[in-house]
Design a protein around this motif. Structure first.
Motif, mmCIF file in Angstrom:
data_model
loop_
_atom_site.group_PDB
_atom_site.id
_atom_site.type_symbol
_atom_site.label_atom_id
_atom_site.label_comp_id
_atom_site.label_asym_id
_atom_site.label_seq_id
_atom_site.Cartn_x
_atom_site.Cartn_y
_atom_site.Cartn_z
ATOM 1 N N SER A 1 0.801 -1.221 0.000
ATOM 2 C CA SER A 1 0.000 0.000 0.000
ATOM 3 C C SER A 1 0.837 1.275 0.000
ATOM 4 N N GLY B 1 -14.730 0.488 -7.974
ATOM 5 C CA GLY B 1 -14.225 1.397 -6.950
ATOM 6 C C GLY B 1 -13.283 0.785 -5.934
ATOM 7 N N GLU C 1 -7.603 1.906 -7.826
ATOM 8 C CA GLU C 1 -7.361 3.192 -8.474
ATOM 9 C C GLU C 1 -6.165 3.004 -9.405
ATOM 10 N N ALA D 1 -8.110 1.667 -3.884
ATOM 11 C CA ALA D 1 -8.796 2.960 -3.952
ATOM 12 C C ALA D 1 -9.156 3.477 -2.562
ATOM 13 N N ARG D 2 -9.178 2.590 -1.594
ATOM 14 C CA ARG D 2 -9.435 2.982 -0.206
ATOM 15 C C ARG D 2 -8.725 1.982 0.704
ATOM 16 N N PRO D 3 -8.590 2.302 1.975
ATOM 17 C CA PRO D 3 -7.870 1.389 2.878
ATOM 18 C C PRO D 3 -8.483 -0.012 2.899
ATOM 19 N N GLN E 1 -11.595 -0.942 4.717
ATOM 20 C CA GLN E 1 -12.856 -0.384 4.228
ATOM 21 C C GLN E 1 -13.362 -1.112 2.982
ATOM 22 N N ILE E 2 -12.732 -2.244 2.656
ATOM 23 C CA ILE E 2 -13.161 -3.035 1.497
ATOM 24 C C ILE E 2 -13.758 -4.346 2.001
ATOM 25 N N THR F 1 -13.253 -7.793 6.101
ATOM 26 C CA THR F 1 -12.674 -6.862 5.148
ATOM 27 C C THR F 1 -11.398 -7.445 4.564
#
Length: 156
Positions: A21, A52, A55, A67-69, A72-73, A131
């Motif tokens: 990351s 989404g 990215e 696209a997000r931490p 949060q997926i 997650t």
């Protein structure tokens, strides 16, 4: 229940991205790490981008990242976006252009469809509580870190 290779590779790709990351990553890197087709992976990453989860940045210094931490997926969201058909039996499907389910000689008194729908809901209830961060543990970080540090393999 059987998830497709598309979903398997999507999850693996997200796990890989979650372990790196701190930087952009190339599709080739993921394909080599898991020994999967780069061409196939391009399609998967494209779909993950539309959904989404990933990215992408084009260009010489481009690449991809989450696209997000990772925390949060939701795994349930990933699987819903990559599986085209989660219906367990044909009577759960609605043929295009109709409001009713496929023909079954036992309908409308068959309760199998309801039991299977309940099981599918339970399956997703578990995945919705987990997650990407939950499946990226020290083992994955270590294994993928070892792969990162190996010299790039030459193309065949």
């Amino acid at each position: 229940m059987h998830l497709t290779l598309h979903t398997d590779y999507a999850l693996r790709s997200l796990i890989y991205l979650g372990t790196v990351s701190d930087r952009l990553c190339a599709i080739r890197e993921i394909a080599q790490a898991y020994d999967i087709s780069e061409n196939h992976l391009v399609k998967i990453i494209h779909r993950l981008g539309i959904a989404g989860f990933v990215e992408t940045t084009r260009g010489r210094k481009g690449g991809l990242r989450l696209a997000r931490p990772a925390d949060q997926i939701s795994l349930g969201d990933v699987i819903r976006s990559t599986e085209e058909d989660m219906m367990l039996v044909s009577c759960m499907r609605r043929p295009a252009g109709t409001g009713s389910c496929s023909q079954c000689r036992l309908m409308p008194d068959c309760h199998l469809k309801n039991v299977l729908a309940e099981a599918l809901d339970a399956f997703f209830a578990v995945l919705d509580q987990r997650t990407l961060a939950d499946v990226i543990q020290d083992f994955e970080r270590k294994q993928l870190s070892d792969i990162h540090s190996q010299p790039e393999r030459e193309a065949d």
